[in-house]
Design an enzyme around this catalytic site. Structure first.
Site, PDB file in Angstrom:
ATOM      1  N   SER A 172       0.849  -1.199   0.000  1.00 42.38           N
ATOM      2  CA  SER A 172       0.000   0.000   0.000  1.00 42.38           C
ATOM      3  C   SER A 172       0.881   1.244   0.000  1.00 42.38           C
ATOM      4  O   SER A 172       1.732   1.406   0.880  1.00 42.38           O
ATOM      5  CB  SER A 172      -0.894  -0.005   1.244  1.00 42.38           C
ATOM      6  OG  SER A 172      -1.287   1.326   1.534  1.00 42.38           O
ATOM      7  N   HIS A 211      -8.027   1.652  -4.198  1.00 43.25           N
ATOM      8  CA  HIS A 211      -8.965   1.468  -3.082  1.00 43.25           C
ATOM      9  C   HIS A 211      -9.571   2.830  -2.780  1.00 43.25           C
ATOM     10  O   HIS A 211      -8.929   3.677  -2.165  1.00 43.25           O
ATOM     11  CB  HIS A 211      -8.197   0.894  -1.873  1.00 43.25           C
ATOM     12  CG  HIS A 211      -9.044   0.721  -0.649  1.00 43.25           C
ATOM     13  ND1 HIS A 211      -8.493   0.416   0.580  1.00 43.25           N
ATOM     14  CD2 HIS A 211     -10.387   0.795  -0.467  1.00 43.25           C
ATOM     15  CE1 HIS A 211      -9.475   0.328   1.476  1.00 43.25           C
ATOM     16  NE2 HIS A 211     -10.617   0.554   0.870  1.00 43.25           N
ATOM     17  N   ASP A 265      -4.232   3.761  -2.173  1.00 44.33           N
ATOM     18  CA  ASP A 265      -5.271   4.171  -1.233  1.00 44.33           C
ATOM     19  C   ASP A 265      -5.681   5.623  -1.458  1.00 44.33           C
ATOM     20  O   ASP A 265      -4.859   6.530  -1.346  1.00 44.33           O
ATOM     21  CB  ASP A 265      -4.775   4.016   0.203  1.00 44.33           C
ATOM     22  CG  ASP A 265      -4.810   2.577   0.670  1.00 44.33           C
ATOM     23  OD1 ASP A 265      -5.892   1.959   0.592  1.00 44.33           O
ATOM     24  OD2 ASP A 265      -3.755   2.070   1.087  1.00 44.33           O
ATOM     25  N   ASP A 308      -6.954  -6.381   3.833  1.00 38.06           N
ATOM     26  CA  ASP A 308      -6.263  -5.085   3.954  1.00 38.06           C
ATOM     27  C   ASP A 308      -6.309  -4.599   5.396  1.00 38.06           C
ATOM     28  O   ASP A 308      -7.394  -4.320   5.920  1.00 38.06           O
ATOM     29  CB  ASP A 308      -6.957  -4.076   3.018  1.00 38.06           C
ATOM     30  CG  ASP A 308      -6.300  -2.694   3.008  1.00 38.06           C
ATOM     31  OD1 ASP A 308      -5.254  -2.509   3.649  1.00 38.06           O
ATOM     32  OD2 ASP A 308      -6.863  -1.800   2.335  1.00 38.06           O
ATOM     33  N   MET A 350      -8.108   8.628  -0.094  1.00 38.06           N
ATOM     34  CA  MET A 350      -8.883   9.047   1.086  1.00 38.06           C
ATOM     35  C   MET A 350      -9.287  10.504   0.945  1.00 38.06           C
ATOM     36  O   MET A 350      -8.492  11.320   0.473  1.00 38.06           O
ATOM     37  CB  MET A 350      -8.025   8.892   2.344  1.00 38.06           C
ATOM     38  CG  MET A 350      -7.588   7.465   2.590  1.00 38.06           C
ATOM     39  SD  MET A 350      -6.509   7.394   4.008  1.00 38.06           S
ATOM     40  CE  MET A 350      -6.399   5.619   4.203  1.00 38.06           C
ATOM     41  N   MET A 372     -11.748  -5.609   4.813  1.00 41.92           N
ATOM     42  CA  MET A 372     -10.955  -4.726   5.674  1.00 41.92           C
ATOM     43  C   MET A 372     -10.738  -5.422   7.020  1.00 41.92           C
ATOM     44  O   MET A 372     -11.696  -5.793   7.691  1.00 41.92           O
ATOM     45  CB  MET A 372     -11.670  -3.396   5.915  1.00 41.92           C
ATOM     46  CG  MET A 372     -11.793  -2.480   4.702  1.00 41.92           C
ATOM     47  SD  MET A 372     -10.259  -2.107   3.861  1.00 41.92           S
ATOM     48  CE  MET A 372      -9.345  -1.245   5.135  1.00 41.92           C
ATOM     49  N   HIS A 414      -1.159  -1.283  -4.337  1.00 40.88           N
ATOM     50  CA  HIS A 414      -2.431  -0.882  -3.717  1.00 40.88           C
ATOM     51  C   HIS A 414      -2.403   0.627  -3.504  1.00 40.88           C
ATOM     52  O   HIS A 414      -1.561   1.155  -2.786  1.00 40.88           O
ATOM     53  CB  HIS A 414      -2.578  -1.633  -2.391  1.00 40.88           C
ATOM     54  CG  HIS A 414      -3.893  -1.437  -1.712  1.00 40.88           C
ATOM     55  ND1 HIS A 414      -5.051  -2.092  -2.103  1.00 40.88           N
ATOM     56  CD2 HIS A 414      -4.254  -0.674  -0.656  1.00 40.88           C
ATOM     57  CE1 HIS A 414      -6.047  -1.736  -1.304  1.00 40.88           C
ATOM     58  NE2 HIS A 414      -5.594  -0.859  -0.424  1.00 40.88           N
ATOM     59  N   MET A 437     -11.631   5.281  -0.971  1.00 43.68           N
ATOM     60  CA  MET A 437     -12.291   5.589   0.307  1.00 43.68           C
ATOM     61  C   MET A 437     -12.756   7.047   0.187  1.00 43.68           C
ATOM     62  O   MET A 437     -12.206   7.961   0.807  1.00 43.68           O
ATOM     63  CB  MET A 437     -11.307   5.400   1.467  1.00 43.68           C
ATOM     64  CG  MET A 437     -10.984   3.932   1.735  1.00 43.68           C
ATOM     65  SD  MET A 437      -9.515   3.712   2.763  1.00 43.68           S
ATOM     66  CE  MET A 437      -8.238   3.814   1.508  1.00 43.68           C
TER      67      MET A 437
HETATM   68  C1  DX5 Z   1      -6.264   1.877   5.362  1.00 49.51           C
HETATM   69  C2  DX5 Z   1      -5.781   1.434   4.023  1.00 49.51           C
HETATM   70  C3  DX5 Z   1      -4.758   0.394   4.049  1.00 49.51           C
HETATM   71  C4  DX5 Z   1      -3.488   0.767   4.786  1.00 49.51           C
HETATM   72  C5  DX5 Z   1      -2.936  -0.497   5.363  1.00 49.51           C
HETATM   73  O1  DX5 Z   1      -7.479   2.532   5.267  1.00 49.51           O
HETATM   74  O2  DX5 Z   1      -6.854   0.941   3.256  1.00 49.51           O
HETATM   75  O3  DX5 Z   1      -4.451  -0.059   2.738  1.00 49.51           O
HETATM   76  O4  DX5 Z   1      -2.516   1.384   4.004  1.00 49.51           O
HETATM   77  O5  DX5 Z   1      -1.850  -0.178   6.147  1.00 49.51           O
HETATM   78  P1  DX5 Z   1      -1.160  -1.255   7.093  1.00 49.51           P
HETATM   79  O6  DX5 Z   1      -0.670  -2.377   6.231  1.00 49.51           O
HETATM   80  O7  DX5 Z   1      -0.069  -0.470   7.727  1.00 49.51           O
HETATM   81  O8  DX5 Z   1      -2.204  -1.720   8.076  1.00 49.51           O
HETATM   82 ZN    ZN Z   2      -6.392   0.031   1.335  1.00 49.30          ZN
END
Ligand code: DX5
Ligand code: ZN
Length: 221
Positions: free
Chosen positions: A8, A67, A35, A176, A37, A138, A33, A69
């Site tokens: 990620s 991903h 992310d 994840d 947000m 998740m 991956h 969010m």
């Molecule tokens: C959190 C993300 C994850 C995050 C995971 O909302 O979706 O992908 O980066 O991080 P770790 O592997 O550190 O838990």
């Molecule tokens: Zn993620």
């Protein structure tokens, strides 16, 4: 089993994002991956389609697993399709019309994924299983890296695996949150085939050694 390890970007050094992505790919990562947000659906802000577009223009051609969010999801999907996303996963809570959102992704030429938070019932999957190419469980609440793996996620993975196998469709099952070399095997035994790891990989000194340790644990799972 064809396991995929998906670092990620959230835990990468963003001042050198392209180099960081090349480094984990060189170290054996299968996909990236990405992310996204929005400080609305989740209480944190990361990067958008502009950054993905720059990475593509810089020659990074790895499979990009976006991903999302962000809420509402639909307006952003076109941007990520144009930027070169391969997989786009959405949370059902981030759209009013999930069937339409998944169709937008598929019709735009990417693979749709559906994400389940720790408190989102897995039953919803049966309604749209024909429309998804990836299910993302998740194992933390979304918004931040570096959180601890929630053990009840293993039961959810098992349930998702049963539904996927019963469908007869080729659907990746991704997990994840809080994944490390010492707990990755438990998720594999519960049915996961794709493993997101942010802090465990980018927070380590030696990316290759960490990914190798994960593969070794998976081989023994
Ligand atoms: C959190 C993300 C994850 C995050 C995971 O909302 O979706 O992908 O980066 O991080 P770790 O592997 O550190 O838990
Ligand atoms: Zn993620």
């Amino acid at each position: 089993m064809n396991y995929w390890i998906a670092p990620s970007i959230l835990a990468a050094d963003f001042s050198r994002l392209g180099d960081e992505i090349r480094a984990v790919l060189d170290a054996g990562a299968d996909i990236i991956h990405f992310d996204v947000m929005d400080n609305h659906y989740v209480p944190n802000l990361s990067v958008g389609a502009l950054v993905l577009d720059s990475l593509r223009k810089a020659g990074i051609d790895a499979t990009m697993d976006v991903h999302l969010m962000a809420k509402p999801a639909d307006r952003l999907i076109g941007d990520f399709l144009s930027a070169g996303a391969d997989i786009i996963s959405v949370h059902p809570e981030a759209t009013d019309h999930l069937h339409r959102t998944l169709s937008l992704i598929r019709d735009g030429g990417a693979q749709p994924g559906l994400v389940f938070n720790p408190a989102t019932p897995i039953d919803l999957l049966s309604e749209v299983i024909d429309l998804v190419d990836l299910v993302l469980i998740m194992s933390i609440n979304p918004g931040f890296g570096g959180q601890a793996f929630i053990p009840a996620s293993l039961d959810k993975l098992t349930d998702a695996r049963e539904m996927i196998d019963a469908s007869g469709r080729e659907i990746r099952l991704e997990v994840d949150g809080g994944i490390k070399a010492d707990n990755i095997a438990a998720s594999a035994r519960a049915g996961a085939d794709t493993f997101v790891a942010g802090s465990a990989i980018f927070g380590s000194e030696d990316y290759r050694a960490t990914i190798d340790a994960m593969r070794k644990a998976l081989a023994a799972a």
